[in-house]
Scaffold this motif. Structure first.
Motif, short mmCIF file in Angstrom:
data_model
loop_
_atom_site.label_atom_id
_atom_site.label_comp_id
_atom_site.label_asym_id
_atom_site.label_seq_id
_atom_site.Cartn_x
_atom_site.Cartn_y
_atom_site.Cartn_z
N HIS A 194 -24.41 -38.48 24.00
CA HIS A 194 -24.53 -37.66 22.72
C HIS A 194 -22.99 -36.42 22.24
N ILE A 195 -22.65 -36.17 24.67
CA ILE A 195 -21.60 -35.58 24.47
C ILE A 195 -20.24 -36.09 24.03
N ALA A 196 -19.96 -37.35 24.23
CA ALA A 196 -18.78 -38.25 23.62
C ALA A 196 -17.95 -38.07 22.50
N GLN A 197 -19.47 -38.46 21.55
CA GLN A 197 -19.91 -38.00 19.78
C GLN A 197 -19.05 -36.31 19.49
N ILE A 198 -20.03 -35.75 20.38
CA ILE A 198 -19.45 -34.31 19.78
C ILE A 198 -17.68 -33.64 20.31
N ARG A 199 -17.95 -34.46 20.83
CA ARG A 199 -15.96 -34.02 21.83
C ARG A 199 -15.04 -34.71 20.29
N ARG A 200 -15.52 -35.67 19.72
CA ARG A 200 -15.31 -35.67 19.19
C ARG A 200 -15.21 -35.41 17.58
N LYS A 201 -16.10 -34.80 17.27
CA LYS A 201 -16.84 -34.61 15.86
C LYS A 201 -17.36 -33.24 16.00
N PRO A 202 -16.63 -32.49 16.20
CA PRO A 202 -17.36 -31.02 17.30
C PRO A 202 -18.37 -30.48 16.55
N ALA A 203 -19.80 -30.55 16.96
CA ALA A 203 -21.74 -29.46 16.65
C ALA A 203 -21.84 -29.55 17.31
N PRO A 204 -22.49 -28.49 16.89
CA PRO A 204 -23.12 -27.48 18.34
C PRO A 204 -24.26 -29.18 18.88
N LEU A 205 -24.62 -28.82 20.59
CA LEU A 205 -25.66 -29.21 21.09
C LEU A 205 -26.68 -28.72 21.77
N ILE B 47 -34.77 -31.81 26.68
CA ILE B 47 -34.89 -32.07 25.91
C ILE B 47 -33.99 -31.85 25.07
N ILE B 48 -33.01 -32.77 24.24
CA ILE B 48 -31.87 -33.08 24.12
C ILE B 48 -31.91 -32.82 22.14
N MET B 49 -31.48 -31.59 21.60
CA MET B 49 -31.39 -31.25 20.34
C MET B 49 -29.83 -30.79 19.65
N PRO B 50 -29.77 -32.36 19.60
CA PRO B 50 -28.13 -32.27 18.41
C PRO B 50 -28.54 -31.23 17.30
N HIS B 51 -26.69 -31.04 17.24
CA HIS B 51 -26.68 -29.49 16.18
C HIS B 51 -27.78 -28.85 15.86
N ALA B 52 -27.70 -28.54 16.82
CA ALA B 52 -29.39 -27.01 17.46
C ALA B 52 -28.97 -25.90 17.83
N LYS B 53 -28.43 -24.50 17.82
CA LYS B 53 -27.59 -23.79 18.28
C LYS B 53 -28.82 -23.06 19.51
N SER B 54 -28.27 -22.41 20.42
CA SER B 54 -29.50 -22.03 21.35
C SER B 54 -30.90 -20.85 20.87
N GLY B 55 -30.45 -20.23 19.67
CA GLY B 55 -31.97 -19.27 18.89
C GLY B 55 -32.46 -20.01 18.78
N ASP B 56 -31.96 -20.91 17.99
CA ASP B 56 -32.81 -22.02 16.72
C ASP B 56 -33.84 -22.75 18.16
N ALA B 57 -33.36 -23.00 18.63
CA ALA B 57 -33.93 -24.43 19.91
C ALA B 57 -34.98 -23.53 20.75
N SER B 58 -34.73 -22.19 20.63
CA SER B 58 -35.36 -21.13 21.63
C SER B 58 -36.85 -21.04 20.36
N LEU B 59 -36.59 -20.17 19.08
CA LEU B 59 -36.97 -20.32 18.31
C LEU B 59 -38.73 -21.30 18.20
N ARG B 60 -37.86 -22.10 17.86
CA ARG B 60 -38.69 -23.30 17.81
C ARG B 60 -39.91 -23.73 19.12
N LEU B 61 -39.26 -23.45 20.78
CA LEU B 61 -39.51 -24.04 21.44
C LEU B 61 -40.98 -22.61 21.84
N GLU B 62 -40.67 -21.14 21.29
CA GLU B 62 -41.30 -20.27 21.86
C GLU B 62 -42.45 -20.51 20.81
N MET B 63 -41.76 -20.68 19.06
CA MET B 63 -43.57 -20.77 18.61
C MET B 63 -44.35 -22.37 19.15
#
Length: 374
Positions: A236-247, A300-316
């Motif tokens: 995942h890290i190698a992929q997003i280094r080539r094509k930047p995206a949040p993880l 949990i690895i969550m590609p294309h997710a920002k920390s705010g979205d990930a936090s909201l999902r887990l808190e819910m």
């Protein structure tokens, strides 16, 4: 009958057999590494065999012909040695295919070269027998394909040139003076060997997939195990280094799990881990990965997710999930989330996990049963 055939096709996962694009990245990397290792071994074996064969020619052919064959086969042996050295590339499927292509290409060159020399030569009876052995080279090549776990597209890609070389050699009268019925018999056996080798190759692929899928999983929770999870995170890290995206990675740990094990035993603890893994899976999107990191720790690895979205999902999930009770203890968990690249762009995946881990411990210190993103 139609329903039975459809069920068999579904069980066989036809798309996985026809092309490699449908394979998960981790499996593709594993398969490529396996193929490269097989190319390495076969290249060493072929180099030794060809070198010995080069010397044996002097026992069957007169000097000028034997010397020419010796030089050609010696060059082929050196080419095989070079392939054995360089085939330990980074295990990508492109490199694996190149390795097989060179393995077959060197052997095909030996076949064409020997045919050119032997087709017009005056041979003794023993020489004709030795010459016929060169006609078996395509058979050896096709049989060797059965040693690789290949998809149908790759089998066609490699089998067609091998058969074509033999057919062209015969049609252009480069047939080592073999009778027509012998050539046709060899062609028939060649096709038969191709079918058998192809079936064996696909069977290897299916067996490898099944074994690989089992090796990925933690047997207790059926989550991905840590070793495989580290590889997935690296990819995942190698992929997003080539094509930047949040993880985002979320590091989660059960609260008071040791107390449950001590009071109620390890069987109860195992049941809790299975239950918690099932609960966590309900929060996963397609493309997310749940990993049992260690003991009662999950990642949990969550590609294309920002920390705010990930936090909201887990808190819910924490608020809505029906946590089991063990005795008088209600199960909860604490977690930490870290995001790439905003927080760890210049670091590796280990630093990202370590950051999420430290936030998980701060969540425990802040009263447990919460997820922190900073």
């Amino acid at each position: 009958m139609i329903a039975w055939f459809t069920d068999k096709l579904a069980a066989f996962e036809l798309d996985q057999v026809l092309r490699s694009k449908s394979h998960p990245g981790v499996f593709t990397r594993h398969r490529a590494g396996f193929i490269n290792n097989r190319v390495h071994v076969l290249a060493i074996l072929f180099s030794v065999f060809v070198a010995i064969w080069a010397c044996i020619n002097f026992a069957f052919f007169v000097f000028p012909l034997a010397a020419s064959l010796f030089v050609g086969l010696l060059l082929a042996a050196l080419a095989f040695v070079s392939l054995a050295i360089v085939c330990r590339w980074d295990p990508t499927i492109a490199h694996a295919r190149i390795g097989i292509a060179f393995l077959l290409g060197i052997s095909a060159a030996v076949f064409i070269f020997s045919n050119e020399l032997l087709s017009g030569a005056v041979l003794t009876t023993s020489g004709r027998i030795a010459a016929a052995s060169y006609a078996l080279l395509p058979l050896v090549l096709l049989i060797s394909l059965g040693l690789f776990p290949l998809v149908a597209f790759e089998l066609i890609l490699f089998t067609f040139p091998v058969v074509s070389v033999f057919v062209v050699a015969y049609l252009t009268n480069v047939s080592m003076a073999l009778p027509t019925f012998v050539v046709l018999a060899i062609l028939f056996v060649l096709i038969l060997c191709g079918i058998v080798a192809g079936a064996n190759s696909i069977s290897q692929l299916q067996l490898m997939r099944q074994m690989f899928q089992e090796s990925l999983r933690d047997p207790l929770t059926r989550a991905i195990n840590r070793h495989s999870g580290e590889t997935i995170l690296q990819l995942h890290i190698a992929q997003i280094r080539r094509k930047p995206a949040p993880l985002c990675v979320a590091f989660l740990d059960l609260d008071n799990f040791k107390e449950i094990n001590d009071r109620f035993g390890h069987d109860a603890g195992d049941g809790v881990l299975r239950c918690m893994a099932d609960l966590l899976r309900t929060s996963l999107r397609e493309g997310d990965t749940l990993i049992r990191w260690a003991g009662d720790e999950f990642l949990i690895i969550m590609p294309h997710a920002k920390s705010g979205d990930a936090s909201l999902r887990l808190e819910m999930l924490i608020e809505r999930a029906k946590f089991p009770r063990i005795g008088n203890t209600t199960l909860t968990w604490s977690g930490g989330i870290a995001e790439w690249p905003s927080e760890a762009k210049n670091f590796g995946w280990q630093d990202l996990v370590a950051l999420a881990d430290s936030r998980m411990y701060r969540a425990k210190g802040a009263g447990r049963n919460r997820v922190l993103t900073s």
